[in-house]
Design a protein around this motif. Structure first.
Motif, mmCIF file in Angstrom:
data_model
loop_
_atom_site.group_PDB
_atom_site.id
_atom_site.type_symbol
_atom_site.label_atom_id
_atom_site.label_comp_id
_atom_site.label_asym_id
_atom_site.label_seq_id
_atom_site.Cartn_x
_atom_site.Cartn_y
_atom_site.Cartn_z
ATOM 1 N N ASP A 61 0.807 -1.212 0.000
ATOM 2 C CA ASP A 61 0.000 0.000 0.000
ATOM 3 C C ASP A 61 0.843 1.267 0.000
ATOM 4 O O ASP A 61 0.337 2.372 0.181
ATOM 5 N N GLY A 62 2.153 1.136 -0.213
ATOM 6 C CA GLY A 62 3.018 2.297 -0.340
ATOM 7 C C GLY A 62 3.088 3.153 0.906
ATOM 8 O O GLY A 62 3.160 4.376 0.819
ATOM 9 N N ARG A 63 3.121 2.504 2.055
ATOM 10 C CA ARG A 63 3.071 3.239 3.316
ATOM 11 C C ARG A 63 4.329 3.064 4.146
ATOM 12 O O ARG A 63 5.036 2.072 4.047
ATOM 13 N N VAL A 64 4.561 4.058 4.993
ATOM 14 C CA VAL A 64 5.566 3.977 6.048
ATOM 15 C C VAL A 64 4.827 4.136 7.367
ATOM 16 O O VAL A 64 4.050 5.067 7.543
ATOM 17 N N TRP A 65 5.089 3.214 8.271
ATOM 18 C CA TRP A 65 4.469 3.246 9.589
ATOM 19 C C TRP A 65 5.497 3.683 10.613
ATOM 20 O O TRP A 65 6.670 3.310 10.534
ATOM 21 N N ARG A 66 5.039 4.480 11.572
ATOM 22 C CA ARG A 66 5.920 4.974 12.620
ATOM 23 C C ARG A 66 5.360 4.555 13.975
ATOM 24 O O ARG A 66 4.211 4.830 14.295
ATOM 25 N N LEU A 118 9.478 9.894 -6.074
ATOM 26 C CA LEU A 118 9.871 8.632 -5.459
ATOM 27 C C LEU A 118 8.739 7.634 -5.594
ATOM 28 O O LEU A 118 7.668 7.799 -5.010
ATOM 29 N N THR A 119 8.963 6.590 -6.395
ATOM 30 C CA THR A 119 7.979 5.523 -6.569
ATOM 31 C C THR A 119 8.700 4.184 -6.495
ATOM 32 O O THR A 119 9.919 4.108 -6.615
ATOM 33 N N GLY A 120 7.935 3.106 -6.319
ATOM 34 C CA GLY A 120 8.573 1.799 -6.209
ATOM 35 C C GLY A 120 9.537 1.735 -5.052
ATOM 36 O O GLY A 120 10.604 1.121 -5.128
ATOM 37 N N VAL A 121 9.159 2.366 -3.946
ATOM 38 C CA VAL A 121 10.091 2.582 -2.835
ATOM 39 C C VAL A 121 10.575 1.271 -2.228
ATOM 40 O O VAL A 121 9.861 0.283 -2.191
ATOM 41 N N ASP A 122 11.833 1.284 -1.723
ATOM 42 C CA ASP A 122 12.498 0.052 -1.317
ATOM 43 C C ASP A 122 13.381 0.298 -0.098
ATOM 44 O O ASP A 122 12.930 0.879 0.884
ATOM 45 N N ASN A 123 14.650 -0.098 -0.167
ATOM 46 C CA ASN A 123 15.581 0.045 0.962
ATOM 47 C C ASN A 123 15.826 1.500 1.333
ATOM 48 O O ASN A 123 15.569 2.406 0.538
ATOM 49 N N ILE A 124 16.366 1.697 2.534
ATOM 50 C CA ILE A 124 16.641 3.052 3.012
ATOM 51 C C ILE A 124 17.910 3.069 3.851
ATOM 52 O O ILE A 124 18.269 2.080 4.490
ATOM 53 N N THR A 125 18.606 4.196 3.814
ATOM 54 C CA THR A 125 19.704 4.450 4.742
ATOM 55 C C THR A 125 19.710 5.943 5.055
ATOM 56 O O THR A 125 18.915 6.704 4.514
ATOM 57 N N GLY A 126 20.595 6.372 5.951
ATOM 58 C CA GLY A 126 20.615 7.764 6.359
ATOM 59 C C GLY A 126 22.027 8.317 6.402
ATOM 60 O O GLY A 126 23.009 7.577 6.423
ATOM 61 N N ALA A 127 22.123 9.654 6.393
ATOM 62 C CA ALA A 127 23.405 10.346 6.420
ATOM 63 C C ALA A 127 23.513 11.189 7.682
ATOM 64 O O ALA A 127 22.543 11.386 8.408
ATOM 65 N N SER A 128 24.713 11.713 7.939
ATOM 66 C CA SER A 128 24.954 12.489 9.153
ATOM 67 C C SER A 128 24.105 13.752 9.213
ATOM 68 O O SER A 128 23.837 14.286 10.288
ATOM 69 N N SER A 129 23.664 14.244 8.057
ATOM 70 C CA SER A 129 22.834 15.442 7.977
ATOM 71 C C SER A 129 21.417 15.204 8.471
ATOM 72 O O SER A 129 20.660 16.142 8.679
ATOM 73 N N THR A 181 2.323 4.156 20.650
ATOM 74 C CA THR A 181 1.349 4.534 19.635
ATOM 75 C C THR A 181 1.954 4.341 18.254
ATOM 76 O O THR A 181 3.173 4.304 18.087
ATOM 77 N N TYR A 182 1.070 4.214 17.261
ATOM 78 C CA TYR A 182 1.526 4.069 15.880
ATOM 79 C C TYR A 182 0.720 5.008 14.998
ATOM 80 O O TYR A 182 -0.392 5.438 15.338
ATOM 81 N N GLU A 183 1.298 5.330 13.840
ATOM 82 C CA GLU A 183 0.635 6.205 12.874
ATOM 83 C C GLU A 183 1.316 6.050 11.529
ATOM 84 O O GLU A 183 2.391 5.464 11.421
ATOM 85 N N LEU A 184 0.685 6.608 10.503
ATOM 86 C CA LEU A 184 1.306 6.649 9.188
ATOM 87 C C LEU A 184 2.327 7.776 9.142
ATOM 88 O O LEU A 184 2.022 8.910 9.486
ATOM 89 N N ALA A 185 3.530 7.453 8.711
ATOM 90 C CA ALA A 185 4.542 8.472 8.491
ATOM 91 C C ALA A 185 4.574 8.895 7.030
ATOM 92 O O ALA A 185 5.040 9.994 6.713
ATOM 93 N N TYR A 186 4.079 8.024 6.138
ATOM 94 C CA TYR A 186 4.063 8.347 4.704
ATOM 95 C C TYR A 186 3.054 7.425 4.022
ATOM 96 O O TYR A 186 2.894 6.265 4.408
ATOM 97 N N ASP A 187 2.402 7.974 3.039
ATOM 98 C CA ASP A 187 1.503 7.211 2.177
ATOM 99 C C ASP A 187 1.646 7.811 0.793
ATOM 100 O O ASP A 187 1.421 9.016 0.608
ATOM 101 N N ASP A 188 2.035 6.989 -0.185
ATOM 102 C CA ASP A 188 2.335 7.582 -1.492
ATOM 103 C C ASP A 188 1.117 8.220 -2.146
ATOM 104 O O ASP A 188 1.252 9.058 -3.037
ATOM 105 N N SER A 189 -0.069 7.861 -1.692
ATOM 106 C CA SER A 189 -1.265 8.489 -2.234
ATOM 107 C C SER A 189 -1.491 9.888 -1.668
ATOM 108 O O SER A 189 -2.355 10.625 -2.152
#
Length: 385
Positions: free
Chosen positions: A271-276, A299-310, A283-291
């Motif tokens: 469903d193209g969602r990120v849950w937080r 950004l479509t077809g979302v997949d792996n993720i990483t982060g930077a110092s910024s 508690t939980y909530e949607l952090a992102y929904d592509d709709s």
């Protein structure tokens, strides 16, 4: 692993450094991030490797499936997938899964302080569709099998200690793992259309040989409170783990998972969602929904993720435009790199070197569209601190 969901969130805290990742500033992301100008400007024309990058960034190929890694005798595995970097003195190690049936596993490339390759080797062999996973605070890589009744294997990035199957972490269609050193648990996603979200509570932190597998319980809404319940039979036979606890919340195709600052984010590809999950408040909530993205989503077809110092997040696409997009703490999403001529592939395993100056990732099927055509890249440039 195909058509993964999109994980978006803050990545920060001392735990990140303990995992061998770059230490990152804390940030809170509200949903949803919206298109805008990226921090590095527009993408340039494609370089010799077929990568479009912002000005000041360069790429190199560090490995190709079926070929020896330069300067070593190790033949790089097919279908490179989830990955992570680990500090190794003044150098580092990039670990990569192999999403191949029966003969999968994981390999590693070792770099010195200058970024030169010094060795490459296997750290896990003959396992099944090793997709994503996660790093631990004690510098091991959890390699997860994306098959029904799949296992988690704990591996040594240095290739010295033998990999160990961690059956206590449950048998199901594993995808990703994220360690929480505050609560001393490991979160786990399940890649099934009616999958669940789990946590493993080891009897002793740092030892995953024994413990309790729990599943998240919540209502059917996209926000609310949650609790944890013990899965009676982590072996999942004859009843699948996701069907053993009444009231377990269903998630449509669990994928990436990340912990930082009393929060865990995980993605659902169906469903193209990120849950937080706010772990302090339960508690939980949607952090992102592509709709919910206005206009045309970069950004479509979302997949792996990483982060930077910024605090910037780098999200890889499975399909889409074959991009890694950056999401800033200001909630702007924009392309960072685009791979041309590989529409039959997906981008996997983004991970930064410990100094934050190099980003590694793979195109799982490369230009051929076959698992034997995987390509692993390094991008170097002025990543902001």
């Amino acid at each position: 692993m195909e058509r993964r969901g999109f994980l978006r969130g803050a990545v920060a805290g001392g735990a990140a450094a303990a995992f061998g990742y770059t230490l990152m500033r804390g940030a809170a992301y509200a949903a949803p991030a919206q298109p805008g100008p990226g921090p590095y400007g527009a993408l340039g024309t494609a370089d010799a490797n077929g990568l479009q990058l912002p000005a000041g960034f360069t790429s190199r190929v560090v490995a190709r499936s079926g070929q020896r890694v330069a300067g070593t005798s190790y033949v790089w595995h097919s279908a490179p997938d989830g990955g992570a970097c680990f500090a190794d003195g003044s150098g580092w190690i990039y670990v990569s899964n192999s999403e191949i049936s029966s003969t999968g596993g994981a390999g590693a490339i070792r770099f010195d302080a200058s970024g030169d390759i010094t060795s490459a080797y296997r750290i896990l062999s003959n396992t099944n569709r090793n997709c994503a996973g996660g790093a631990t605070p004690w510098n091991t890589w959890l390699s997860c099998e994306e098959v029904s009744s799949g296992y988690v294997y704990e591996t040594d990035p240095w290739g010295v200690k033998a990999a160990v199957r961690r059956a206590a972490m449950g048998r199901f269609n594993h995808e990703a793992a994220a360690a929480d050193p505050v609560r001393k648990v490991v979160y786990l996603t399940e890649d099934a259309s009616d999958g669940c979200f789990y946590r493993f509570v080891p009897n002793t932190w740092g030892d995953l040989s024994a413990g309790t597998l729990q599943v998240l319980k919540a209502g059917t809404a996209t926000s609310g409170s949650y609790t944890w319940a013990t899965v009676p039979d982590p072996d999942g036979s004859p009843t699948a783990t996701r069907n053993q606890v009444s009231g377990a919340k269903r998630f449509n195709g669990g994928e990436g998972c990340h912990y930082a600052n009393d929060t865990v984010w995980f993605t659902t590809k169906g469903d193209g969602r990120v849950w937080r999950l706010n772990l302090s408040a339960s508690t939980y909530e949607l952090a992102y929904d592509d709709s919910l993205v206005s206009g045309s989503a970069p950004l479509t077809g979302v997949d792996n993720i990483t982060g930077a110092s910024s605090g910037d997040l780098y999200v890889a696409e499975d399909g889409g435009n074959m991009e890694i997009c950056v999401i800033t703490p200001d909630e702007v999403v924009a392309p960072f790199v685009r791979i041309l001529g590989q529409s039959g592939s997906e981008i996997c395993g983004p991970a930064f070197s410990p100094d934050g100056r190099r980003l590694y990732f793979s195109s799982q099927r490369g230009t051929s569209g076959s698992s034997s055509g995987g390509i692993t890249y390094e991008v170097t440039g002025p990543f902001r601190a």
